[in-house]
Design a protein around this motif. Structure first.
Motif, PDB file in Angstrom:
ATOM      1  N   ASN A 151       5.672  13.547  -3.912  1.00 33.70           N
ATOM      2  CA  ASN A 151       4.572  12.526  -3.868  1.00 33.70           C
ATOM      3  C   ASN A 151       3.957  12.469  -5.470  1.00 33.70           C
ATOM      4  O   ASN A 151       3.876  13.638  -6.353  1.00 33.70           O
TER       5      ASN A 151
ATOM      6  N   SER B 121       0.200  -0.935   0.052  1.00 35.45           N
ATOM      7  CA  SER B 121       0.140   0.434  -0.019  1.00 35.45           C
ATOM      8  C   SER B 121       1.118   0.874  -0.147  1.00 35.45           C
ATOM      9  O   SER B 121       1.959   1.045   0.419  1.00 35.45           O
ATOM     10  N   PRO B 122       0.276   2.272  -0.312  1.00 37.55           N
ATOM     11  CA  PRO B 122       1.416   3.900  -0.648  1.00 37.55           C
ATOM     12  C   PRO B 122       1.386   4.024   1.071  1.00 37.55           C
ATOM     13  O   PRO B 122       2.585   4.537   1.439  1.00 37.55           O
ATOM     14  N   GLU B 123       1.224   3.314   2.496  1.00 39.58           N
ATOM     15  CA  GLU B 123       1.693   3.384   3.478  1.00 39.58           C
ATOM     16  C   GLU B 123       3.216   2.470   3.333  1.00 39.58           C
ATOM     17  O   GLU B 123       3.743   2.850   4.844  1.00 39.58           O
ATOM     18  N   THR B 124       3.535   2.030   3.085  1.00 38.36           N
ATOM     19  CA  THR B 124       4.636   1.145   2.975  1.00 38.36           C
ATOM     20  C   THR B 124       5.735   1.625   2.629  1.00 38.36           C
ATOM     21  O   THR B 124       5.894   2.267   1.633  1.00 38.36           O
ATOM     22  N   ASP B 125       6.504   1.302   3.566  1.00 39.55           N
ATOM     23  CA  ASP B 125       7.584   1.768   3.987  1.00 39.55           C
ATOM     24  C   ASP B 125       8.506   1.327   2.632  1.00 39.55           C
ATOM     25  O   ASP B 125       8.496   0.573   1.587  1.00 39.55           O
TER      26      ASP B 125
ATOM     27  N   THR C 123       8.544  -2.098   0.106  1.00 41.78           N
ATOM     28  CA  THR C 123       7.382  -1.626  -1.740  1.00 41.78           C
ATOM     29  C   THR C 123       8.278  -1.990  -2.769  1.00 41.78           C
ATOM     30  O   THR C 123       8.479  -2.759  -3.559  1.00 41.78           O
TER      31      THR C 123
ATOM     32  N   THR D 152      10.091   8.707  -7.225  1.00 45.63           N
ATOM     33  CA  THR D 152      10.322   7.860  -6.062  1.00 45.63           C
ATOM     34  C   THR D 152      11.494   7.834  -5.587  1.00 45.63           C
ATOM     35  O   THR D 152      12.145   7.550  -4.310  1.00 45.63           O
TER      36      THR D 152
ATOM     37  N   ASN E 124      12.019  10.651  -3.517  1.00 47.23           N
ATOM     38  CA  ASN E 124      11.095  11.188  -2.433  1.00 47.23           C
ATOM     39  C   ASN E 124      10.247  11.480  -1.662  1.00 47.23           C
ATOM     40  O   ASN E 124       9.835  12.958  -1.195  1.00 47.23           O
TER      41      ASN E 124
END
Length: 247
Positions: free
Chosen positions: A169, A66-70, A74, A164, A167
């Motif tokens: 969005n 998910s987007p919340e995963t480190d 990921t 990515t 870092n």
């Protein structure tokens, strides 16, 4: 596959003189990435046939991200999934290729500005595609005659990989790209000299393809900045031209 991504990205940063050259290089990158995607589809099909017990857990692991995963987790999972032929929201090989191009003298802020400017440059250059007679969307082949439909793949995958690495969005920057691209294409629609931009309907479809292929954009976002009626009319016009050609 890593060296393919490195070659593709080097094509982009070669010296260019205008928006047309940038779009050509982006199209080449898109063609390379699209070919890799087809090769991955074949790989996944073979693995699914011969070792489904292995493919199932990998797919479940990928879907668990998910987007919340480190981001490190990921990318590790996506690397495994990509090696098994699964498409991923972020291409780990492309991320690695971009990271390998950085040096100790690389300014993070400067790289980020260049990444943003690249998307801006592509967005404002899209209307020039309408001047190319080969930009016509072929219903028979499901793409544009000059392969500009591959720009959708290049834009989405490059943006995801670049931001990515930095870092940032991804979704926010792709939304900004969509807004700018929509604005420039709407200005194209105001051109009273239709012969100067006879393939503008085909270029409108490119905007739709970009959203369709993106895991970070949605049709709602597109409709908020680009009238759906223009897309509907564009598809109707392209399909009508296809029928006339057959006749």
């Amino acid at each position: 596959m890593l060296h393919i991504h490195q070659q593709a990205f080097h094509l982009l940063i070669c010296t260019y003189t205008g928006g047309e050259n940038v779009l050509k290089r982006m199209t080449i990158i898109g063609v390379i990435l699209s070919f890799r995607s087809m090769a991955q589809d074949c790989l996944k099909e073979v693995l699914n046939k011969h070792c489904p017990y292995l493919i199932g857990p990998i797919e479940c692991l990928r879907d668990f991200i998910s987007p919340e995963t480190d981001i490190k987790v990921t990318l590790s999972v996506f690397e495994l999934a990509s090696a098994a032929g699964f498409p991923c929201d972020i291409d780990p090989a492309l991320v690695a290729a971009i990271r390998n191009m950085q040096t100790d003298n690389t300014s993070v802020d400067e790289e980020y500005k260049l990444s943003c400017l690249l998307l801006v440059y592509v967005a404002v250059s899209l209307p020039t595609l309408a001047l190319d007679p080969n930009s016509f969307y072929s219903r028979e082949h499901g793409g544009h005659n000059n392969n500009i439909h591959c720009l959708a793949t290049a834009i989405n995958q490059l943006a995801a990989a670049m931001f990515t690495v930095q870092n940032k969005n991804i979704e926010q920057h792709l939304k900004e790209f969509l807004l700018l691209a929509s604005s420039t294409l709407l200005q194209l629609g105001q051109n009273v000299e239709r012969m100067e931009s006879k393939n503008r309907e085909s270029v409108y479809l490119l905007l739709h393809l970009i959203v369709e292929e993106s895991p970070f954009l949605s049709q709602d976002m597109l409709e908020s900045c680009f009238p759906y009626v223009l897309l509907r009319n564009a598809y109707r016009e392209v399909y009508r031209s296809f029928i006339v050609t057959l006749g």
